[in-house]
Scaffold this motif. Structure first.
Motif, PDB file in Angstrom:
ATOM      1  N   ALA A  18      31.006  39.048  49.214  1.00 33.87           N
ATOM      2  CA  ALA A  18      32.242  38.769  49.956  1.00 33.87           C
ATOM      3  C   ALA A  18      33.343  38.329  49.013  1.00 33.87           C
ATOM      4  O   ALA A  18      34.504  38.742  49.145  1.00 33.87           O
ATOM      5  N   LEU A  19      33.000  37.490  48.040  1.00 35.74           N
ATOM      6  CA  LEU A  19      34.002  37.025  47.074  1.00 35.74           C
ATOM      7  C   LEU A  19      34.538  38.179  46.236  1.00 35.74           C
ATOM      8  O   LEU A  19      35.735  38.222  45.918  1.00 35.74           O
ATOM      9  N   ARG A  20      33.649  39.132  45.915  1.00 34.96           N
ATOM     10  CA  ARG A  20      34.076  40.251  45.069  1.00 34.96           C
ATOM     11  C   ARG A  20      35.047  41.188  45.786  1.00 34.96           C
ATOM     12  O   ARG A  20      35.703  42.008  45.149  1.00 34.96           O
ATOM     13  N   GLN A  21      35.159  41.059  47.074  1.00 33.39           N
ATOM     14  CA  GLN A  21      36.158  41.837  47.801  1.00 33.39           C
ATOM     15  C   GLN A  21      37.576  41.313  47.554  1.00 33.39           C
ATOM     16  O   GLN A  21      38.553  42.011  47.823  1.00 33.39           O
ATOM     17  N   VAL A  22      37.662  40.084  47.047  1.00 30.96           N
ATOM     18  CA  VAL A  22      38.969  39.437  46.870  1.00 30.96           C
ATOM     19  C   VAL A  22      39.285  39.188  45.401  1.00 30.96           C
ATOM     20  O   VAL A  22      40.439  39.289  44.972  1.00 30.96           O
ATOM     21  N   VAL A  23      38.253  38.874  44.609  1.00 27.71           N
ATOM     22  CA  VAL A  23      38.465  38.534  43.203  1.00 27.71           C
ATOM     23  C   VAL A  23      37.552  39.379  42.323  1.00 27.71           C
ATOM     24  O   VAL A  23      36.707  40.137  42.832  1.00 27.71           O
ATOM     25  N   THR A  24      37.697  39.230  41.032  1.00 28.00           N
ATOM     26  CA  THR A  24      36.857  39.992  40.110  1.00 28.00           C
ATOM     27  C   THR A  24      35.417  39.474  40.134  1.00 28.00           C
ATOM     28  O   THR A  24      35.137  38.373  40.626  1.00 28.00           O
ATOM     29  N   ALA A  25      34.516  40.271  39.590  1.00 26.83           N
ATOM     30  CA  ALA A  25      33.108  39.866  39.549  1.00 26.83           C
ATOM     31  C   ALA A  25      32.926  38.590  38.743  1.00 26.83           C
ATOM     32  O   ALA A  25      32.134  37.713  39.112  1.00 26.83           O
ATOM     33  N   ALA A  26      33.658  38.469  37.626  1.00 31.31           N
ATOM     34  CA  ALA A  26      33.549  37.268  36.799  1.00 31.31           C
ATOM     35  C   ALA A  26      34.045  36.046  37.556  1.00 31.31           C
ATOM     36  O   ALA A  26      33.445  34.955  37.485  1.00 31.31           O
ATOM     37  N   GLN A  27      35.142  36.189  38.282  1.00 33.60           N
ATOM     38  CA  GLN A  27      35.657  35.062  39.060  1.00 33.60           C
ATOM     39  C   GLN A  27      34.710  34.701  40.192  1.00 33.60           C
ATOM     40  O   GLN A  27      34.491  33.518  40.480  1.00 33.60           O
ATOM     41  N   ALA A  28      34.117  35.717  40.836  1.00 31.02           N
ATOM     42  CA  ALA A  28      33.152  35.438  41.905  1.00 31.02           C
ATOM     43  C   ALA A  28      31.955  34.671  41.363  1.00 31.02           C
ATOM     44  O   ALA A  28      31.462  33.724  41.997  1.00 31.02           O
ATOM     45  N   SER A  29      31.480  35.058  40.186  1.00 30.05           N
ATOM     46  CA  SER A  29      30.354  34.358  39.572  1.00 30.05           C
ATOM     47  C   SER A  29      30.711  32.912  39.258  1.00 30.05           C
ATOM     48  O   SER A  29      29.909  32.001  39.492  1.00 30.05           O
ATOM     49  N   THR A  41      45.054  33.327  42.171  1.00 34.20           N
ATOM     50  CA  THR A  41      43.736  33.734  42.668  1.00 34.20           C
ATOM     51  C   THR A  41      43.277  32.804  43.779  1.00 34.20           C
ATOM     52  O   THR A  41      42.721  33.255  44.800  1.00 34.20           O
ATOM     53  N   ALA A  42      43.487  31.511  43.598  1.00 34.24           N
ATOM     54  CA  ALA A  42      43.075  30.545  44.618  1.00 34.24           C
ATOM     55  C   ALA A  42      43.816  30.796  45.926  1.00 34.24           C
ATOM     56  O   ALA A  42      43.217  30.699  47.014  1.00 34.24           O
ATOM     57  N   ARG A  43      45.090  31.143  45.842  1.00 38.33           N
ATOM     58  CA  ARG A  43      45.836  31.411  47.078  1.00 38.33           C
ATOM     59  C   ARG A  43      45.308  32.662  47.787  1.00 38.33           C
ATOM     60  O   ARG A  43      45.266  32.712  49.025  1.00 38.33           O
ATOM     61  N   ARG A  44      44.885  33.671  47.023  1.00 38.27           N
ATOM     62  CA  ARG A  44      44.282  34.852  47.646  1.00 38.27           C
ATOM     63  C   ARG A  44      42.988  34.481  48.381  1.00 38.27           C
ATOM     64  O   ARG A  44      42.725  34.973  49.479  1.00 38.27           O
ATOM     65  N   LEU A  45      42.207  33.624  47.748  1.00 34.94           N
ATOM     66  CA  LEU A  45      40.945  33.194  48.368  1.00 34.94           C
ATOM     67  C   LEU A  45      41.208  32.403  49.647  1.00 34.94           C
ATOM     68  O   LEU A  45      40.524  32.606  50.666  1.00 34.94           O
ATOM     69  N   LEU A  46      42.184  31.530  49.602  1.00 39.96           N
ATOM     70  CA  LEU A  46      42.502  30.726  50.784  1.00 39.96           C
ATOM     71  C   LEU A  46      43.032  31.610  51.905  1.00 39.96           C
ATOM     72  O   LEU A  46      42.723  31.389  53.089  1.00 39.96           O
ATOM     73  N   ALA A  47      43.840  32.602  51.543  1.00 41.70           N
ATOM     74  CA  ALA A  47      44.361  33.514  52.567  1.00 41.70           C
ATOM     75  C   ALA A  47      43.246  34.335  53.203  1.00 41.70           C
ATOM     76  O   ALA A  47      43.297  34.652  54.403  1.00 41.70           O
ATOM     77  N   ALA A  48      42.227  34.656  52.408  1.00 42.92           N
ATOM     78  CA  ALA A  48      41.139  35.496  52.916  1.00 42.92           C
ATOM     79  C   ALA A  48      40.107  34.716  53.725  1.00 42.92           C
ATOM     80  O   ALA A  48      39.598  35.224  54.739  1.00 42.92           O
TER      81      ALA A  48
END
Length: 396
Positions: free
Chosen positions: A43-54, A22-29
């Motif tokens: 913006a975070l929810r476009q890449v990760v789940t709602a729980a992870q964005a929170s 998940t962290a690598r997806r965030l860094l890539a984005a």
């Protein structure tokens, strides 16, 4: 690394529910961690789940203390954890976006976000990550297995670093052998550990860890203070194989964790080597299984150098110089053909044998046979195995 950048990387690694993938997806984005944490929830929810964005929008528990601990650890070069001061021993953290991140590990499926390094970071900065071979095996090896690990590592250390996991048994013997074969201003060995870089596990390898730091590196992906946990050790095996050109399995039972390292190496496109052993020994069955699956059978360190197409700058026999007395029995030279126990060594052969079997082969009375075996054991020519078995050490 500036404090604010370090804080952002630590926050990313400590955020609950956000793993490496998940962290690598965030860094890539979004780019570096600072940019990740500057994003809105939408913006975070476009890449990760709602729980992870929170979770990303909240400060992880204990983050300030972890930042302070890590910064203080980085600012205290020259003092090993629980060990003597040594100005050559320094600390560093390399991140996934760092130019000093090991290229071979970056190419693997699951590279860690951070690597905590302690040891000869100056050599690493001067020459880059060295060619390396993983040497792994049983935590409960036979005496001959320990000798093989130490001797192969010592012979290979002139050409490449030896990577292992600081565990008891084969790992420790491999690190010891590499330290014996160390070359000036070259990393002799790399220990990938399953705890924080400020801890040593097992405790009996504390002195070994300090010696590794003076001639090699201790590497961990875990935050400082991380205690030994069973799940951490299989996970760190991907780093052991990822830092290496290949993996040598010295001894392993069929359910050994060392076979995980071999499998990971094969999946990463690396060479897998195995030393064959007795058909009667449980510690040889994992190696024999690997050989049946296509691993390269090796008898000398030169076999490995030739397979990896690395030149040998010095002879690389299967049994080079004298082993370290601190971790394994000293092996004496075999007695002359007319020596008092030459016939017993011949009867023992290469495979483990019981007292009854030796008595049948030699015809000696039990007291005479026991006395001779004790003498050979004290001389370091015979090892005593569990189950009342005896094994000849060194060349058979």
């Amino acid at each position: 690394m500036p404090p604010d950048e370090l804080a952002a990387w630590l926050r990313l690694t400590l955020t609950p529910g956000v793993g490496n993938a998940t962290a690598r997806r965030l860094l890539a984005a979004f780019g570096l961690p600072q940019q990740v944490f500057a994003q809105s929830a939408s913006a975070l929810r476009q890449v990760v789940t709602a729980a992870q964005a929170s979770a990303l929008l909240q400060e992880p528990p204990g983050l300030p203390a972890q930042i302070e601990t890590t910064w203080q650890w980085l600012m205290q070069p020259g003092e090993e954890a629980g060990g003597p001061q040594d100005a050559a021993v320094t600390r560093s953290i390399v991140t996934l976006g760092d130019e000093n991140y090991p290229p071979s590990l970056l190419a693997t499926e699951d590279p860690p976000l951070l690597l905590y390094l302690m040891g000869r970071c100056d050599w690493l900065q001067a020459t880059g990550w060295p060619a390396a071979l993983a040497i792994v095996g049983s935590r409960n090896p036979t005496p001959q297995g320990q000798i093989n690990a130490r001797q192969f590592a010592q012979a290979l250390a002139g050409q490449m670093a030896v990577v292992s996991g600081l565990a008891l048994g084969i790992d420790g013997a491999a690190h010891e052998g590499a330290l014996q074969g160390a070359q000036p201003e070259r990393l002799a060995t790399i220990a990938v550990i399953g705890t924080g870089a400020d801890r040593v596990y097992p405790a009996r390898h504390r002195d070994l860890a300090h010696r590794i730091a003076r001639q090699g590196l201790l590497v961990s992906e875990y935050p400082l203070g991380t205690p030994p946990a069973a799940a951490n050790f299989p996970k760190r095996n991907r780093i052991i194989s990822g830092l290496s050109l290949g993996a040598l399995v010295v001894e392993a039972a069929l359910q050994s964790g060392s076979l995980i390292t071999a499998r990971l190496a094969a999946e990463q496109g690396k060479e897998v080597f195995a030393i064959p052993g007795s058909i009667h020994g449980t510690q040889s069955r994992g190696c024999h299984a690997l050989i049946r699956q296509g691993a390269k059978l090796v008898e000398t360190a030169q076999d490995i150098l030739e397979e990896l197409r690395l030149p040998a700058s010095r002879p690389a026999p299967a049994a080079p110089a004298t082993p370290a007395p601190s971790t394994a029995p000293t092996v004496s030279a075999p007695p002359p053909a007319g020596g008092p126990h030459a016939s017993l060594l011949t009867a023992l052969g290469a495979d483990p044998a019981s007292l009854d079997a030796l008595q049948a082969r030699t015809g000696w009375p039990t007291p005479q046979l026991q006395a001779a075996l004790l003498e050979l054991e004290l001389a370091g020519q015979v090892g005593r195995l569990p189950g009342g078995l005896f094994q000849r050490l060194g060349a058979a």
